[in-house]
Enzyme design. Structure first.
Site, PDB file in Angstrom:
ATOM      1  N   SER A   9      94.019  20.515 -46.960  1.00 24.14           N
ATOM      2  CA  SER A   9      95.207  20.111 -47.980  1.00 24.14           C
ATOM      3  C   SER A   9      94.157  21.599 -49.042  1.00 24.14           C
ATOM      4  O   SER A   9      93.140  21.112 -50.207  1.00 24.14           O
ATOM      5  CB  SER A   9      96.096  19.567 -48.606  1.00 24.14           C
ATOM      6  OG  SER A   9      96.623  20.653 -49.588  1.00 24.14           O
ATOM      7  N   GLU A  40      95.648  21.820 -51.945  1.00 18.04           N
ATOM      8  CA  GLU A  40      96.346  20.963 -53.539  1.00 18.04           C
ATOM      9  C   GLU A  40      95.184  19.946 -53.304  1.00 18.04           C
ATOM     10  O   GLU A  40      94.784  19.805 -54.929  1.00 18.04           O
ATOM     11  CB  GLU A  40      97.171  20.324 -53.044  1.00 18.04           C
ATOM     12  CG  GLU A  40      98.067  21.381 -52.688  1.00 18.04           C
ATOM     13  CD  GLU A  40      99.092  21.717 -54.261  1.00 18.04           C
ATOM     14  OE1 GLU A  40      98.739  21.143 -55.049  1.00 18.04           O
ATOM     15  OE2 GLU A  40      99.456  22.905 -53.749  1.00 18.04           O
ATOM     16  N   TYR A  87      99.440  13.722 -54.684  1.00 16.05           N
ATOM     17  CA  TYR A  87      99.553  14.219 -53.254  1.00 16.05           C
ATOM     18  C   TYR A  87      97.611  14.503 -53.418  1.00 16.05           C
ATOM     19  O   TYR A  87      97.625  14.303 -52.067  1.00 16.05           O
ATOM     20  CB  TYR A  87     100.251  15.040 -53.417  1.00 16.05           C
ATOM     21  CG  TYR A  87     100.097  15.922 -51.178  1.00 16.05           C
ATOM     22  CD1 TYR A  87     100.445  15.381 -50.436  1.00 16.05           C
ATOM     23  CD2 TYR A  87      99.181  17.376 -51.829  1.00 16.05           C
ATOM     24  CE1 TYR A  87     100.146  16.589 -49.395  1.00 16.05           C
ATOM     25  CE2 TYR A  87      99.322  17.962 -50.976  1.00 16.05           C
ATOM     26  CZ  TYR A  87      99.740  17.598 -49.548  1.00 16.05           C
ATOM     27  OH  TYR A  87      99.628  18.668 -48.462  1.00 16.05           O
TER      28      TYR A  87
END
Ligand code: NAP
Ligand code: GDP
Length: 336
Positions: free
Chosen positions: A123, A125, A147
């Site tokens: 990801s 992120e 996460y």
């Protein structure tokens, strides 16, 4: 007939990937965890054409059994806790699913089917507090949530199993991707679903957090094609997958409300309770490596994507408005 195993098959990407692979003539196995309710709504149209197997990223034995039984040519690890705010509520569980879960599936492959090609759903992120813009494969990571930290572990363990054991393991560093199958808690779908409800008179207000955050939003259908292309490449490698275009949450709000001819300022309320403990302010992909080596290009651009989602939500809301008992459990929860 090539064989694929998809973890997270009941999710947004899993269902799109299953559609895509069936069209390509694959035999598709999906790993799904047991649920007390039906979690296969996204698979409704293809349920009879794929085989679901009970397993869980928390349960090593189930993963080994499934890998040994199916002997897949390709494994797509899409399962995980995927919602950033939930990762602050359940940081340890997030690590179990989203970080250690990757090691568990890689171990199952190493022991039970080491020739399988492996895709890990990493990801953007992981870039978090970005060190350069746009972000590419070599950009240093600085995750801003449990996460993002867990995904960083999954990314590096994928590379490590490639380097240690010669597994054909690829990490796809995917920027945000959306569509009508997106969970209702993610900002794009939260907005398009609310716009549809407001348009038909079922709601009047939409509460949101940080409108200034910027994301590189693409269409999930385009992203599953990139996953597959990675596993067809000569060498296992890591690729950034994104559109290269960034928009703010406010841009998304405006685009969605404009689509139905409403003024967003009359409906949107900024709620500080929806701000995050640590925000990722801006993400923008540099997808040039994927374009150059895989020939991948997104086909659906931002306004088209948001328009598609609003239209699908209008259809859904109108159909469900006539038969409220047909709402999904998630929708009842979010809507109430
Ligand atoms: P999603 O809709 O939330 O789907 C997640 C899937 O993981 C669901 O099928 C879920 O099953 C399954 N799952 C969760 N925990 C599990 C466990 N312990 N064992 C087995 N299955 C489990 O997410 P998505 O949008 O399709 O994303 C797919 C993957 O890409 C995720 O790993 C996500 O973190 C990553 N990713 C997504 C984006 C994006 O913008 N969509 C961007 C970058 C990376 P249930 O149906 O039972 O809950
Ligand atoms: P993420 O990028 O994976 O966290 O995807 P999300 O769709 O959950 O959030 C994208 C951005 O929208 C983040 O910067 C959030 O802070 C911002 N945002 C603003 N209001 C909301 C909201 O009400 N819900 C969600 N999920 N995000 C919001």
């Amino acid at each position: 007939m090539p064989t694929a195993l998809i973890t997270g098959v009941t999710g947004q990407d899993g269902s799109h990937l299953a559609d895509f692979l069936l069209d390509k003539g694959y035999r598709v196995f999906g790993l799904a965890r047991r649920s007390s309710g039906d979690n296969t709504q996204r698979l409704a149209n293809i349920r009879e054409h794929i085989t679901l197997l009970d397993g869980d990223l928390l349960d090593q034995a189930s993963l080994l059994r499934i890998v040994e039984q199916t002997q897949p040519d390709e494994v797509y690890n899409l399962a995980g806790m995927s919602f950033v705010p939930a990762s602050w509520q359940q940081p340890v569980l997030t690590g179990e699913f989203t970080a250690l879960g990757v090691t568990r599936i890689l171990e199952a492959l190493r022991q039970g089917c080491p020739t399988a090609r492996f895709f890990q759903a990493s990801s953007s992120e992981m870039f978090g507090k970005v060190r350069e813009s746009p972000q590419r494969e070599t950009t240093p990571l600085h995750p801003r949530s449990p996460y993002g930290v867990a995904k960083s572990y999954g990314h590096f363990i994928t590379i490590n199993y490639r380097e240690s054991f010669g597994i054909f393991a690829c990490s796809g560093i995917m920027f945000n991707h959306e569509g009508p199958r997106r969970g209702l808690e993610f900002v794009s779908r939260k907005i398009t679903h609310a716009v549809a409800r407001i348009k038909v008179g079922l709601a009047d207000e939409l509460r949101l957090g940080n409108l200034q955050a910027r994301r590189d939003w693409g269409y999930a259908g385009d992203f599953v094609r990139a996953m597959w292309l990675m596993l067809q490449h000569d060498e296992p490698d890591d690729f950034v997958i994104g559109t290269g275009v960034t928009h703010s949450v406010q841009d998304l709000v405006e685009t969605a409300f404009d689509h139905v001819g409403l003024d967003w300022r009359e409906h949107v309320v900024v709620d500080p309770a929806l701000y995050r403990p640590a925000e990722v302010d801006v993400l923008q992909a540099d997808p040039s490596k994927a374009r150059r080596l895989l020939g991948w290009q997104p086909q659906v651009e931002f306004a088209e994507l948001i328009g598609m989602m609003v239209e699908e939500d209008l259809n859904l809301v109108e159909a469900r408005n006539q038969k409220p008992e047909n709402r999904s459990a998630q929708e009842r929860h979010v809507v109430s």
